[in-house]
Scaffold this motif. Structure first.
Motif, mmCIF file in Angstrom:
data_model
loop_
_atom_site.group_PDB
_atom_site.id
_atom_site.type_symbol
_atom_site.label_atom_id
_atom_site.label_comp_id
_atom_site.label_asym_id
_atom_site.label_seq_id
_atom_site.Cartn_x
_atom_site.Cartn_y
_atom_site.Cartn_z
ATOM 1 N N UNK A 1 33.759 39.685 31.167
ATOM 2 C CA UNK A 1 33.887 38.636 32.185
ATOM 3 C C UNK A 1 32.623 37.769 32.209
ATOM 4 N N UNK A 2 31.495 38.428 31.981
ATOM 5 C CA UNK A 2 30.235 37.697 31.939
ATOM 6 C C UNK A 2 30.203 36.776 30.729
ATOM 7 N N UNK A 3 30.591 37.349 29.572
ATOM 8 C CA UNK A 3 30.581 36.575 28.330
ATOM 9 C C UNK A 3 31.502 35.361 28.415
ATOM 10 N N UNK A 4 32.651 35.553 29.087
ATOM 11 C CA UNK A 4 33.614 34.459 29.236
ATOM 12 C C UNK A 4 33.153 33.403 30.237
ATOM 13 N N UNK A 5 32.094 33.734 30.956
ATOM 14 C CA UNK A 5 31.585 32.766 31.913
ATOM 15 C C UNK A 5 32.299 32.788 33.258
ATOM 16 N N UNK A 6 33.005 33.879 33.550
ATOM 17 C CA UNK A 6 33.720 33.962 34.825
ATOM 18 C C UNK A 6 32.844 34.556 35.918
ATOM 19 N N UNK A 7 31.830 35.307 35.490
ATOM 20 C CA UNK A 7 30.956 35.995 36.440
ATOM 21 C C UNK A 7 29.514 35.844 35.993
ATOM 22 N N UNK A 8 28.620 35.986 36.947
ATOM 23 C CA UNK A 8 27.247 36.299 36.621
ATOM 24 C C UNK A 8 26.992 37.691 37.196
ATOM 25 N N UNK A 9 26.403 38.551 36.412
ATOM 26 C CA UNK A 9 26.227 39.938 36.844
ATOM 27 C C UNK A 9 24.777 40.346 36.680
ATOM 28 N N UNK A 10 24.248 40.943 37.738
ATOM 29 C CA UNK A 10 22.904 41.483 37.641
ATOM 30 C C UNK A 10 22.886 42.807 38.373
ATOM 31 N N UNK A 11 22.968 43.886 37.611
ATOM 32 C CA UNK A 11 23.145 45.195 38.235
ATOM 33 C C UNK A 11 24.362 45.155 39.154
ATOM 34 N N UNK A 12 24.115 45.318 40.457
ATOM 35 C CA UNK A 12 25.272 45.321 41.366
ATOM 36 C C UNK A 12 25.483 43.975 42.053
ATOM 37 N N UNK A 13 24.663 43.026 41.671
ATOM 38 C CA UNK A 13 24.783 41.683 42.238
ATOM 39 C C UNK A 13 25.838 40.905 41.462
ATOM 40 N N UNK A 14 26.827 40.390 42.178
ATOM 41 C CA UNK A 14 27.905 39.648 41.522
ATOM 42 C C UNK A 14 27.893 38.196 41.987
ATOM 43 N N UNK A 15 27.996 37.293 41.031
ATOM 44 C CA UNK A 15 28.284 35.914 41.402
ATOM 45 C C UNK A 15 29.554 35.480 40.681
ATOM 46 N N UNK A 16 30.543 35.094 41.463
ATOM 47 C CA UNK A 16 31.813 34.657 40.881
ATOM 48 C C UNK A 16 31.684 33.193 40.498
ATOM 49 N N UNK B 1 39.805 34.241 38.072
ATOM 50 C CA UNK B 1 39.985 35.628 38.511
ATOM 51 C C UNK B 1 41.315 35.795 39.235
ATOM 52 N N UNK B 2 41.631 34.827 40.073
ATOM 53 C CA UNK B 2 42.896 34.921 40.807
ATOM 54 C C UNK B 2 44.086 34.883 39.864
ATOM 55 N N UNK B 3 43.996 34.042 38.854
ATOM 56 C CA UNK B 3 45.146 33.952 37.957
ATOM 57 C C UNK B 3 45.244 35.210 37.081
ATOM 58 N N UNK B 4 44.096 35.778 36.729
ATOM 59 C CA UNK B 4 44.136 37.060 36.029
ATOM 60 C C UNK B 4 44.782 38.126 36.912
ATOM 61 N N UNK B 5 44.369 38.160 38.168
ATOM 62 C CA UNK B 5 44.882 39.165 39.096
ATOM 63 C C UNK B 5 46.381 39.002 39.295
#
Lengths: 251, 251
Positions: free
Chosen positions: B220-235, B241-245
């Motif tokens: 998800x990070x590689x695809x550019x959908x998220x930024x992830x830093x340990x447990x910190x999430x930035x959507x 994400x909604x369409x995936x869900x």
DNA sequence: CGTTCTTTTGATGATGCTCAACTGGGGTGG
DNA sequence: CCACCCCAGTTGAGCATCATCAAAAGAACG
């Protein structure tokens, strides 16, 4: 179970108006009126409007329908399922006589799933607003209602455990053990019963395919744990099924 | 949120006796007192005995414990999980402030799962028998309580759908979308938040392994959908994400 | 008796698990 | 302050379980 003799004046299907009576119902030890005395049961009877027949494959309610009634199953079997955006259905439960349908609709005033009869069935319609009025006067009824909702929550948690943690064999064994115990609670044989649902429906409920269910049935038969004839099941080794369901399959 | 100044006379951990007050609680629009007027809220306050602190990894209740209280989460996060016979745990939910814990215990008068704090947390203890007494006098409260139980039922049905029908990617997207909307409902950012649970706990909840969760996060990070830093999430791409869900991942 | 739907059985393959090695952050003690 | 450890998380390789596809055999129904 004694059925009143009926004269049917061109009955509209599904709309048979028969007085429902909890006191005369063989399920009242499992169903909503459990533990009520005569007087309170009469008051409950007074708000239960009618019995309704649902033919096989008939729909009791659909997702999105306005919520007005709970339904107590008097006779027969139902399935409830959700439909996701992609049109896929996931069966969330199989319900039998004495169980309550529609509790998931309270939160949004609309039904959250479809309910469809697996065979010709009968339900008692319980207008929820009138039931709520009764709650104020019959604490026993209220308490039992809470138990039934809570039981639905724990049932679903067990399914989550099943879907999240178990392998196919274990899921299927748990499914059979569950059916068996519910039939036992209703005075039916825990070892000889008819599956009211298709292989496909079982698979859908258990997160497996129809082929997997078919193979599992064949294997359980070959191992001598079951006798299977179409939808007729005879459990030959209940202890084995229970130990499989408990996860001691390979040990 | 205004906290009363406390003088602590050697407090036993977990047993901090602080008057709980719904009217002063920022969660009362989501929690049990929703929709109550001043007078009724005061009556509810009167039965809520105390606030209780639960430290990170502290247990609020255990499976099998006698059921006496419901708990409203005032602060922090919890997980609930069942333990099967083989000792495997299945997390059945993550709960946050404003949500109610313990409703599954009503049916058997014993808790049906363990509840453990994911971080230092605070709950309001609600003695259930006294709450039931109140129900007779405050129909609004009763009705809202039913909505909350019903909501728990529908929540679990959605998890069943997730576990039964979805592929890994879809499950994880649904999980993130769910968290996001719950934070939004509480006035927090729907796009920037901290995961309070470990990868392992997420995996357990979603019926996946820790490795799968890790790989999904990386992807998800590689695809550019998220930024992830340990447990910190930035959507970064909520719509995606909604369409995936919703299941339109591959279309 | 033919048609249709459900179920069974077999062959193949993909998704996600298992096992293993490695990385990095946070805390502890020398 | 640095070395070390420990735990959580990441990444890779191989594999098992169960899904998918296909075909045939049984039931059910008119």
């Amino acid at each position: 179970m004694i059925q009143p003799i009926q004269v049917l004046p061109l009955p509209t299907v599904n709309m048979q108006v028969l007085r429902a009576s909890c006191s005369a119902c063989s399920m009242h030890q499992l169903c909503l009126p459990m533990g009520l005395d005569e007087a309170d049961m009469t008051r409950l009877d007074a708000i239960i409007g009618r019995r309704r027949r649902i033919p096989r494959d008939g729909t009791l309610y659909r997702m999105g329908d306005l919520f007005t009634n709970l339904y107590a199953i008097r006779l027969g079997h139902f399935k409830t399922y959700q439909v996701d955006v992609g049109g896929e259905q996931q069966i969330t439960g199989f319900q039998m006589a004495g169980e309550l349908l529609g509790m998931d609709a309270i939160s949004a005033d609309r039904h959250h799933c479809d309910a469809v009869a697996l065979e010709d069935s009968e339900v008692c319609e319980i207008p929820f607003p009138r039931l709520e009025e009764l709650f104020g006067n019959i604490p026993t009824l209220l308490h039992h209602f809470h138990r039934m909702m809570s039981q639905e929550i724990t049932r679903e948690q067990s399914v989550m455990l099943l879907l999240g943690n178990m392998r196919a064999e274990q899921r299927f064994a748990a499914f059979l053990v569950n059916l068996s115990s519910r039939y036992a609670a209703r005075g039916y044989s825990p070892t000889n019963f008819q599956l009211r649902m298709s292989r496909e429906e079982i698979g859908n409920y258990l997160g497996l395919t129809i082929e997997s269910i078919s193979r599992l049935l064949s294997r359980f038969k070959k191992e001598g744990w079951l006798r299977v004839n179409n939808r007729e099941i005879e459990v030959l080794d209940p202890a084995m099924l229970k130990s499989l369901a408990a996860g001691s399959g390979s040990c």
